[in-house]
Design a protein around this motif. Structure first.
Motif, mmCIF file in Angstrom:
data_model
loop_
_atom_site.group_PDB
_atom_site.id
_atom_site.type_symbol
_atom_site.label_atom_id
_atom_site.label_comp_id
_atom_site.label_asym_id
_atom_site.label_seq_id
_atom_site.Cartn_x
_atom_site.Cartn_y
_atom_site.Cartn_z
ATOM 1 N N THR A 1 1.072 6.338 0.559
ATOM 2 C CA THR A 1 -0.041 5.621 1.683
ATOM 3 C C THR A 1 -1.287 5.160 1.645
ATOM 4 O O THR A 1 -1.992 5.296 1.009
ATOM 5 N N GLU A 2 -1.126 4.551 2.593
ATOM 6 C CA GLU A 2 -2.329 3.654 2.420
ATOM 7 C C GLU A 2 -3.820 4.680 3.349
ATOM 8 O O GLU A 2 -4.882 4.025 2.361
ATOM 9 N N SER B 1 -7.100 4.290 0.683
ATOM 10 C CA SER B 1 -8.265 3.849 1.561
ATOM 11 C C SER B 1 -9.873 4.957 1.191
ATOM 12 O O SER B 1 -9.457 6.138 1.015
ATOM 13 N N PHE C 1 0.973 -1.426 0.311
ATOM 14 C CA PHE C 1 -0.092 0.309 -0.279
ATOM 15 C C PHE C 1 0.701 1.221 -0.083
ATOM 16 O O PHE C 1 0.418 2.442 0.803
ATOM 17 N N THR C 2 1.790 1.477 -0.361
ATOM 18 C CA THR C 2 3.250 1.817 -0.268
ATOM 19 C C THR C 2 3.936 2.405 -1.804
ATOM 20 O O THR C 2 3.628 1.751 -2.299
ATOM 21 N N VAL D 1 -8.941 -1.106 2.244
ATOM 22 C CA VAL D 1 -8.221 0.140 0.742
ATOM 23 C C VAL D 1 -8.376 -0.991 -0.120
ATOM 24 O O VAL D 1 -8.803 -2.241 -0.046
#
Length: 776
Positions: free
Chosen positions: A736-737, A741, A677-678, A751
């Protein structure tokens, strides 16, 4: 001598014994121990007194250089056991405190000391009092530094600048004996008709969250052991900035998902940064007044976010449960509703007096009172007020509105100026021989400042006329007002035209005003009342909602008359809300807005006009073409709106827009995946123009397909950076996550796998680079 030593030993031993018997006075014990000990000693009346926050400006009396507590303060302390005051140092037409009758910084410190001394020495338990002060763009007190209003600070798009501003504001408050600063204002606003747009950071949750957190970090990060740390009170909880019809305090039509996606995140970010107080708002959401909304104040704020500070009502909002919203039949009902919902402190200090009878009659548990009071007492212990309740008036005299503070006010104002149009007229040549400075906001001190501003000494405020004259020592600078903001009778447009014809360039300064005067009428909450009997320049500021957004009075006639001369024309809007700029966008040779730029605004604007500062302010709120477009914010959810019959759906100027005297090239977009997720996004930016200057790079994203409807685009990251002409720099952002989201149909933040568009640009409608990333 021997007897004196014996006496000292005896007194020392006695003090230890007293401290031991009264644990709350022992600084060696933990805050928790001291709070519990003190709470256990208090009567019900004393506890509820700590929850009261009456108006403070009547609590002192001034005689020359001496300040003492007033009989009213003495009565409130003895009869109501008050634990807090609001706006003790405030001066404005509503409080009827002027430079002559109000307090300069040294006298303010003396006043604070007098109040603390009386309460420490003349009450059973000696609990120091909290002094809460208005501080949305500087401490609202005589002799302090006035920064641009919130919407101007937001136009800087600079977290470091706002953090440094917070440091100055908090220092000036603490030097004078204050402890709590009301601000920042984190209301997202999508309706420029609303009167308080000027106080906000605009329409976007990420920009507001970033700048709000920066301000709170500047005011001390919630570490009350620091000498200049204040308790930041976040305003207004919640969704206060989108009232139905633009009416201040009106009901808000909004769904829970929008609340969690957009309106809650700025408050959450500021609380994580250290904010220790939240103020409720006057509006209701889905039939529940925010001052009685236990879901927001208990479930979200305390249980979900672990907020450890206190909640304060807005002035009179508990009474409003009975008198405005009609959800409480009696004032006791209103007090019970607010307490159960999680409101710890009553701003106004009247409604919660009913809690004494409510507890005694068994209508509310005393344990709820204990919980609220403990939250307030803990902060007093953390701040060290029991040991150090007093301040030094000489330090207050010498360290407020210093030359460094004034220089920073100029810096913030420079960064807040947004250049909207430039037909190569700006920057102006300093060799120009004749300049006409025209307009109702060209030389009006108070129109530079915005609402929530104290009276000012004449030389403290720098207007546009002052700034221009400071740049052109050898030129002829002719000033004509031309017209007022609202008055349609007293004009001298003909004189303005004549001055323009004699000039090489005309600088016309128009817009709005939030300047209060002694003719304006006010209701009990301090909001102004718009009426034909109190015509002033004021068309913005709390209570001054608009039905239209056009320039009022004869301002448009003035602009058209100056245009007809054929003289090159710079138009400057000084305003608290985005007013209609259609004519100026089409007809001016250069157009900019400086919002309400504060005490150094005139100098900052002149710096921009003559090229001593390259503008890089960006719009924190969209500028509509017409009031019929409202709301016209950039991050609306899909589907994208279609054009109207009469005009485009797009705003005149979009969120994030702003010009520079230089040009910047974007290239070499690269995305690398760091983990599930990055993602790291990098690109090259180069100043290809002829001027050194700042650029504000902006990263937007769009979730291509999701289980709930998503925005067309949403700002995720931004960076204001300085580049010399010819300089290139690689910029990196980390996705980022949280950036990926959404809040799904079950109101869970998740996410979801899929494709996301990544867009890099200079504004929300000026995307220079784009790509897609995939989340598996």
């Amino acid at each position: 001598m021997k007897n004196q030593r014996w006496l000292l030993v005896f007194l020392f031993a006695l003090s230890i014994q007293v401290a031991h018997s009264q644990k709350y006075k022992d600084a060696r014990l933990s805050v928790h121990e001291r709070t519990n000990d003190l709470l256990g000693r208090m009567t019900l009346e004393e506890k509820i007194g700590q929850m009261l926050c009456p108006l403070g400006w009547e609590m002192y009396q001034k005689k020359g250089a001496d300040v003492s507590h007033s009989p009213k303060f003495e009565r409130f302390v003895q009869e109501r056991h008050i634990g807090m005051l609001w706006a003790t140092y405030r001066a404005d037409p509503w409080t009827k405190k002027t430079i002559e009758t109000g307090l300069n910084p040294a006298l303010a410190a003396k006043a604070g000391n007098a109040l603390q001394r009386y309460i420490m020495e003349n009450t059973r338990l000696g609990i120091p009092i909290f002094l809460a002060e208005e501080a949305p763009h500087g401490h609202m007190a005589i002799g302090t530094t006035v920064f641009p209003s919130g919407i101007g600070m937001a136009a800087t798009w600079s977290a470091p600048t706002i953090e440094a501003t917070g440091q100055i504001i908090s220092k000036e408050i603490r030097l004078q004996g204050g402890h709590i600063g009301y601000g920042p204002v984190l209301d997202l606003t999508r309706d420029p008709r609303w009167s308080r747009v000027e106080e906000t950071f605009g329409e976007d949750p990420v920009l507001s969250a970033t700048l709000g957190a920066a301000m709170v970090r500047g005011t001390g990060k919630g570490d009350l052991t620091q000498p200049y740390s204040v308790i930041s009170t976040l305003k207004h909880f919640l969704a206060y900035g989108i009232p139905e019809g633009g009416h201040n305090g009106n009901t808000t039509i909004i769904g829970p998902r929008d609340l969690h996606e957009n309106f809650l995140p700025p408050f959450e970010a500021a609380i994580k940064a250290g904010a220790l107080s939240v103020m409720t708002s006057y509006n209701s959401i889905d039939g529940v007044p925010c001052t009685a909304n236990g879901y927001l104040l208990n479930d979200v704020l305390r249980n979900h976010w672990a907020f450890r500070g206190y909640v304060v009502s807005d002035l009179g909002s508990i009474e409003g449960l009975k008198g405005s919203h009609y959800v409480a039949e009696t004032m006791e009902d209103a007090a019970i509703m607010a307490t159960k919902a999680g409101v710890d402190s009553d701003l106004g200090g009247e409604a919660y007096r009913n809690l004494v009878s409510a507890v005694k009659n068994g209508r509310i548990a005393e344990s709820l009172i204990d919980t609220a009071v403990a939250r307030l007492l803990r902060l007093k212990f953390e701040m060290g007020l029991f040991e150090n309740p007093y301040v030094d008036p000489e330090k207050a005299r010498g360290n407020t509105r210093t030359s460094n503070h004034i220089a920073h006010a100029r810096k913030v104002a420079q960064q807040s100026v947004v250049l909207l149009k430039n037909n190569n007229l700006l920057p102006l040549n300093k060799d120009v021989k004749k300049v006409a400075v025209i307009g109702p906001n060209a030389d009006n001190r108070y129109n530079m400042l915005g609402d929530y501003t104290a009276p000012q000494e004449p030389g403290n405020i720098k207007t546009v006329l002052h700034g221009v004259r400071s740049k052109l020592k050898g030129a002829t600078v002719e000033y004509v007002k031309g017209c007022a903001i609202r008055d349609t009778l007293n004009t001298d447009i003909d004189k303005a035209v004549a001055a323009a014809r004699r000039a090489d360039v005309a600088i016309v300064v128009v817009g709005g005003s939030s300047a209060r005067d002694f003719k304006t009428q006010y209701i009990e909450t301090g909001a102004a009342v718009a009426s034909s009997e109190s015509i002033s320049d004021m068309e913005s500021g709390e209570g001054f909602d608009r039905a239209t957004l056009g320039l009022l009075g004869k301002q448009m006639s003035l602009l058209q008359a100056i245009k007809a001369t054929g003289i090159p024309m710079v138009v400057i809007y000084i305003q608290g809300r985005p007013l209609n700029m259609n004519w100026a966008a089409e007809n001016a040779d250069a157009l900019l807005t400086a919002w309400y730029p504060g005490q150094e605004g005139g100098n900052a604007i002149a710096d921009v006009l003559f090229g001593d500062y390259n503008p890089a302010g960006r719009l924190p709120i969209s500028v509509p073409r017409h009031v019929g477009q409202i709301p016209v914010y950039y991050n609306k959810k899909n589907p994208k709106g279609h054009d109207y019959v009469e005009l485009p759906a797009a705003p005149l100027y979009s969120f994030g827009y702003g010009m520079s005297y230089s040009q910047f090239d974007y290239s070499n977009l690269l995305v690398s995946k760091k983990d599930r997720f990055t993602f790291e996004v990098s690109f090259l930016i180069k100043n290809t123009g002829a001027f050194d200057g700042d650029e504000v790079v902006q990263l937007y994203m769009r979730d291509e397909y999701a289980s709930t409807v998503q925005p067309i685009k949403q700002l995720k990251h931004f960076n204001r950076l300085f580049l010399k002409k010819g300089e290139a720099r690689t910029i990196k952002f980390t996705i980022t996550e949280h950036d990926l989201s959404i809040i799904n149909a079950d109101m869970e933040r998740v996410v979801e796998p899929g494709s996301f568009s990544v867009m890099i640009g200079a504004s929300s409608d000026d995307i220079r680079l784009d790509t897609k990333i995939s989340v598996q």
